[in-house]
Design a protein around this motif. Structure first.
Motif, PDB file in Angstrom:
ATOM      1  N   CYS A  33     -42.192 -41.244   5.879  1.00 14.80           N
ATOM      2  CA  CYS A  33     -43.203 -41.243   6.934  1.00 14.80           C
ATOM      3  C   CYS A  33     -42.929 -40.110   7.916  1.00 14.80           C
ATOM      4  O   CYS A  33     -41.812 -39.973   8.422  1.00 14.80           O
ATOM      5  CB  CYS A  33     -43.185 -42.593   7.656  1.00 14.80           C
ATOM      6  SG  CYS A  33     -44.283 -42.688   9.079  1.00 14.80           S
ATOM      7  N   TYR A  58     -50.697 -48.701  -2.950  1.00 12.07           N
ATOM      8  CA  TYR A  58     -50.472 -47.775  -1.860  1.00 12.07           C
ATOM      9  C   TYR A  58     -48.976 -47.511  -1.674  1.00 12.07           C
ATOM     10  O   TYR A  58     -48.125 -48.219  -2.213  1.00 12.07           O
ATOM     11  CB  TYR A  58     -50.989 -48.355  -0.535  1.00 12.07           C
ATOM     12  CG  TYR A  58     -52.433 -48.767  -0.545  1.00 12.07           C
ATOM     13  CD1 TYR A  58     -53.443 -47.870  -0.199  1.00 12.07           C
ATOM     14  CD2 TYR A  58     -52.794 -50.077  -0.875  1.00 12.07           C
ATOM     15  CE1 TYR A  58     -54.779 -48.268  -0.191  1.00 12.07           C
ATOM     16  CE2 TYR A  58     -54.127 -50.475  -0.872  1.00 12.07           C
ATOM     17  CZ  TYR A  58     -55.112 -49.568  -0.530  1.00 12.07           C
ATOM     18  OH  TYR A  58     -56.430 -49.957  -0.527  1.00 12.07           O
ATOM     19  N   TYR A  59     -48.696 -46.485  -0.865  1.00 14.90           N
ATOM     20  CA  TYR A  59     -47.389 -46.318  -0.242  1.00 14.90           C
ATOM     21  C   TYR A  59     -47.587 -46.597   1.242  1.00 14.90           C
ATOM     22  O   TYR A  59     -48.516 -46.070   1.862  1.00 14.90           O
ATOM     23  CB  TYR A  59     -46.856 -44.898  -0.422  1.00 14.90           C
ATOM     24  CG  TYR A  59     -46.385 -44.588  -1.825  1.00 14.90           C
ATOM     25  CD1 TYR A  59     -45.096 -44.917  -2.241  1.00 14.90           C
ATOM     26  CD2 TYR A  59     -47.228 -43.955  -2.736  1.00 14.90           C
ATOM     27  CE1 TYR A  59     -44.662 -44.627  -3.525  1.00 14.90           C
ATOM     28  CE2 TYR A  59     -46.801 -43.651  -4.014  1.00 14.90           C
ATOM     29  CZ  TYR A  59     -45.520 -44.004  -4.401  1.00 14.90           C
ATOM     30  OH  TYR A  59     -45.095 -43.717  -5.673  1.00 14.90           O
ATOM     31  N   ASP A  60     -46.743 -47.438   1.811  1.00 13.15           N
ATOM     32  CA  ASP A  60     -46.871 -47.794   3.216  1.00 13.15           C
ATOM     33  C   ASP A  60     -45.511 -47.679   3.891  1.00 13.15           C
ATOM     34  O   ASP A  60     -44.464 -47.864   3.261  1.00 13.15           O
ATOM     35  CB  ASP A  60     -47.400 -49.223   3.358  1.00 13.15           C
ATOM     36  CG  ASP A  60     -48.005 -49.469   4.733  1.00 13.15           C
ATOM     37  OD1 ASP A  60     -48.159 -48.496   5.498  1.00 13.15           O
ATOM     38  OD2 ASP A  60     -48.336 -50.626   5.027  1.00 13.15           O
ATOM     39  N   ASN A  72     -48.744 -45.060  11.189  1.00 15.29           N
ATOM     40  CA  ASN A  72     -49.146 -44.184  10.091  1.00 15.29           C
ATOM     41  C   ASN A  72     -49.877 -45.007   9.029  1.00 15.29           C
ATOM     42  O   ASN A  72     -49.360 -46.019   8.566  1.00 15.29           O
ATOM     43  CB  ASN A  72     -47.910 -43.524   9.471  1.00 15.29           C
ATOM     44  CG  ASN A  72     -48.218 -42.180   8.834  1.00 15.29           C
ATOM     45  OD1 ASN A  72     -49.339 -41.698   8.909  1.00 15.29           O
ATOM     46  ND2 ASN A  72     -47.210 -41.578   8.235  1.00 15.29           N
ATOM     47  N   LYS A  74     -51.708 -46.390   5.494  1.00 10.92           N
ATOM     48  CA  LYS A  74     -51.304 -46.421   4.087  1.00 10.92           C
ATOM     49  C   LYS A  74     -51.829 -45.175   3.366  1.00 10.92           C
ATOM     50  O   LYS A  74     -52.859 -44.606   3.736  1.00 10.92           O
ATOM     51  CB  LYS A  74     -51.870 -47.666   3.399  1.00 10.92           C
ATOM     52  CG  LYS A  74     -51.311 -48.981   3.902  1.00 10.92           C
ATOM     53  CD  LYS A  74     -51.960 -50.138   3.143  1.00 10.92           C
ATOM     54  CE  LYS A  74     -51.419 -51.474   3.610  1.00 10.92           C
ATOM     55  NZ  LYS A  74     -52.015 -52.605   2.869  1.00 10.92           N
ATOM     56  N   THR A  75     -51.136 -44.815   2.308  1.00 14.14           N
ATOM     57  CA  THR A  75     -51.566 -43.694   1.470  1.00 14.14           C
ATOM     58  C   THR A  75     -51.761 -44.184   0.053  1.00 14.14           C
ATOM     59  O   THR A  75     -50.887 -44.864  -0.491  1.00 14.14           O
ATOM     60  CB  THR A  75     -50.504 -42.576   1.478  1.00 14.14           C
ATOM     61  OG1 THR A  75     -50.289 -42.138   2.818  1.00 14.14           O
ATOM     62  CG2 THR A  75     -50.960 -41.399   0.637  1.00 14.14           C
ATOM     63  N   ARG A  76     -52.893 -43.861  -0.531  1.00 16.42           N
ATOM     64  CA  ARG A  76     -53.174 -44.329  -1.888  1.00 16.42           C
ATOM     65  C   ARG A  76     -52.143 -43.787  -2.871  1.00 16.42           C
ATOM     66  O   ARG A  76     -51.824 -42.594  -2.879  1.00 16.42           O
ATOM     67  CB  ARG A  76     -54.572 -43.900  -2.312  1.00 16.42           C
ATOM     68  CG  ARG A  76     -55.657 -44.797  -1.775  1.00 16.42           C
ATOM     69  CD  ARG A  76     -57.032 -44.579  -2.405  1.00 16.42           C
ATOM     70  NE  ARG A  76     -57.095 -43.658  -3.503  1.00 16.42           N
ATOM     71  CZ  ARG A  76     -57.831 -42.534  -3.473  1.00 16.42           C
ATOM     72  NH1 ARG A  76     -58.517 -42.208  -2.400  1.00 16.42           N
ATOM     73  NH2 ARG A  76     -57.876 -41.761  -4.535  1.00 16.42           N
ATOM     74  N   VAL A  80     -51.434 -39.552  -3.795  1.00 16.59           N
ATOM     75  CA  VAL A  80     -50.233 -38.778  -3.504  1.00 16.59           C
ATOM     76  C   VAL A  80     -49.462 -38.444  -4.781  1.00 16.59           C
ATOM     77  O   VAL A  80     -48.918 -37.338  -4.919  1.00 16.59           O
ATOM     78  CB  VAL A  80     -49.343 -39.519  -2.479  1.00 16.59           C
ATOM     79  CG1 VAL A  80     -48.789 -40.817  -3.039  1.00 16.59           C
ATOM     80  CG2 VAL A  80     -48.210 -38.620  -1.996  1.00 16.59           C
ATOM     81  N   VAL A 217     -45.380 -37.820   4.436  1.00 23.66           N
ATOM     82  CA  VAL A 217     -46.786 -38.202   4.609  1.00 23.66           C
ATOM     83  C   VAL A 217     -47.109 -38.372   6.090  1.00 23.66           C
ATOM     84  O   VAL A 217     -46.462 -39.156   6.794  1.00 23.66           O
ATOM     85  CB  VAL A 217     -47.096 -39.507   3.846  1.00 23.66           C
ATOM     86  CG1 VAL A 217     -48.541 -39.931   4.069  1.00 23.66           C
ATOM     87  CG2 VAL A 217     -46.807 -39.328   2.361  1.00 23.66           C
ATOM     88  N   LYS A 219     -50.634 -38.486   9.019  1.00 30.12           N
ATOM     89  CA  LYS A 219     -52.010 -38.990   9.065  1.00 30.12           C
ATOM     90  C   LYS A 219     -52.988 -37.993   8.455  1.00 30.12           C
ATOM     91  O   LYS A 219     -53.988 -38.380   7.853  1.00 30.12           O
ATOM     92  CB  LYS A 219     -52.402 -39.292  10.515  1.00 30.12           C
ATOM     93  CG  LYS A 219     -51.651 -40.461  11.130  1.00 30.12           C
ATOM     94  CD  LYS A 219     -52.082 -40.685  12.559  1.00 30.12           C
ATOM     95  CE  LYS A 219     -51.334 -41.864  13.178  1.00 30.12           C
ATOM     96  NZ  LYS A 219     -51.716 -42.086  14.597  1.00 30.12           N
ATOM     97  N   ILE A 222     -50.036 -34.017   3.752  1.00 30.30           N
ATOM     98  CA  ILE A 222     -48.890 -34.425   2.928  1.00 30.30           C
ATOM     99  C   ILE A 222     -48.085 -33.171   2.600  1.00 30.30           C
ATOM    100  O   ILE A 222     -48.631 -32.189   2.099  1.00 30.30           O
ATOM    101  CB  ILE A 222     -49.352 -35.112   1.632  1.00 30.30           C
ATOM    102  CG1 ILE A 222     -50.066 -36.435   1.962  1.00 30.30           C
ATOM    103  CG2 ILE A 222     -48.172 -35.372   0.698  1.00 30.30           C
ATOM    104  CD1 ILE A 222     -50.695 -37.100   0.761  1.00 30.30           C
TER     105      ILE A 222
END
Length: 240
Positions: A33, A58-60, A72, A74-76, A80, A217, A219, A222
């Motif tokens: 993050c 996701y990655y959280d 921040n 979540k990112t799919r 990514v 990652v 907001k 990346i």
């Protein structure tokens, strides 16, 4: 009615098991993050549609998940991971890049092999000099010189002789190992290239640490930090 309910329950169990199937997260241990520096961890959510249950991955942020202390989003997972694999393909696994990497590694391995031989010759010369000095001292004692005068020196030379013989043995074992050829390097890289092109997550997970140092990652963006790690001369050591 009873048997219909049993059949329905069995069906629900199978459906639940299907959605609990293990999912491979390619970037575990590599993705962080930008807001708080914590690792991102795998997460998922699901919702119902007319066609059935849809599950998203996701990655959280681990800190947000445990402490609710990061905003921040979540990112799919697929977004990514595809970005990382596309970047690897562009920066490392294009044919012209593979050719350059193979040549550079081959040059490095050749220089390492030369250094090993030079090191071996150096230790052998030191050993020969030590043996000659030791023989001269022993001969002096044999010809009547007081042993007490040479006792400490003889012990030092004997210890040095054992130490050098041990070093020579290790270097000789290294020098006998198979030198990694340019063809072997090319085959190694092309095997990984195929997995990257096919986006085979399970296969890529086995070697991703060789090519990706870190993924950060934020907001709005990346950042992908790429490095290249490999086994050097004789399969030992390595480099970046």
């Amino acid at each position: 009615m009873f048997w219909k309910v049993q059949a329905k329950m069995d069906g629900n169990k199978k459906l639940a098991a299907r959605y609990k199937a293990k999912v491979s997260y390619l970037l575990t241990g590599l993705i962080y993050c930008a807001q708080c520096g914590s690792a991102l961890v795998g997460d998922s959510s699901s919702y119902k549609t007319k066609e059935g249950i849809v599950k998203n991955y996701y990655y959280d942020c681990n800190r947000k998940d445990r402490q609710q202390a990061c905003d921040n989003p979540k990112t799919r997972k697929d977004l990514v991971e595809n970005m990382v694999l596309d970047k690897l393909h562009k920066e490392i696994f294009r044919p012209e890049r593979i050719a350059v990497i193979c040549q550079k590694i081959n040059d490095f391995n050749q220089s390492q092999a030369k250094e090993v031989n030079e090191e071996l010759n150096h230790y052998k010369k030191e050993l020969s000099d030590s043996i000659n000095q030791l023989d001269n001292l022993v001969m002096a004692v044999a010809n009547g010189a007081p042993y007490e005068l040479f006792d400490e020196k003889i012990k030092d030379l004997q210890n040095k002789k054992v130490h050098l013989e041990s070093k020579i043995l290790k270097v000789e074992l290294l020098s006998r190992r198979e030198l990694i050829t340019e063809e072997m390097i090319s085959n190694y890289l092309n095997e990984h290239r195929q997995a990257v092109e096919e986006k085979d997550i399970d296969a890529c997970k086995k070697f991703i640490h060789n090519y990706v140092e870190k993924v950060i990652v934020d907001k709005d963006d990346i950042t992908i930090k790429i490095h290249f790690q490999y086994c050097g001369y004789g399969g030992g050591g390595g480099g970046s």
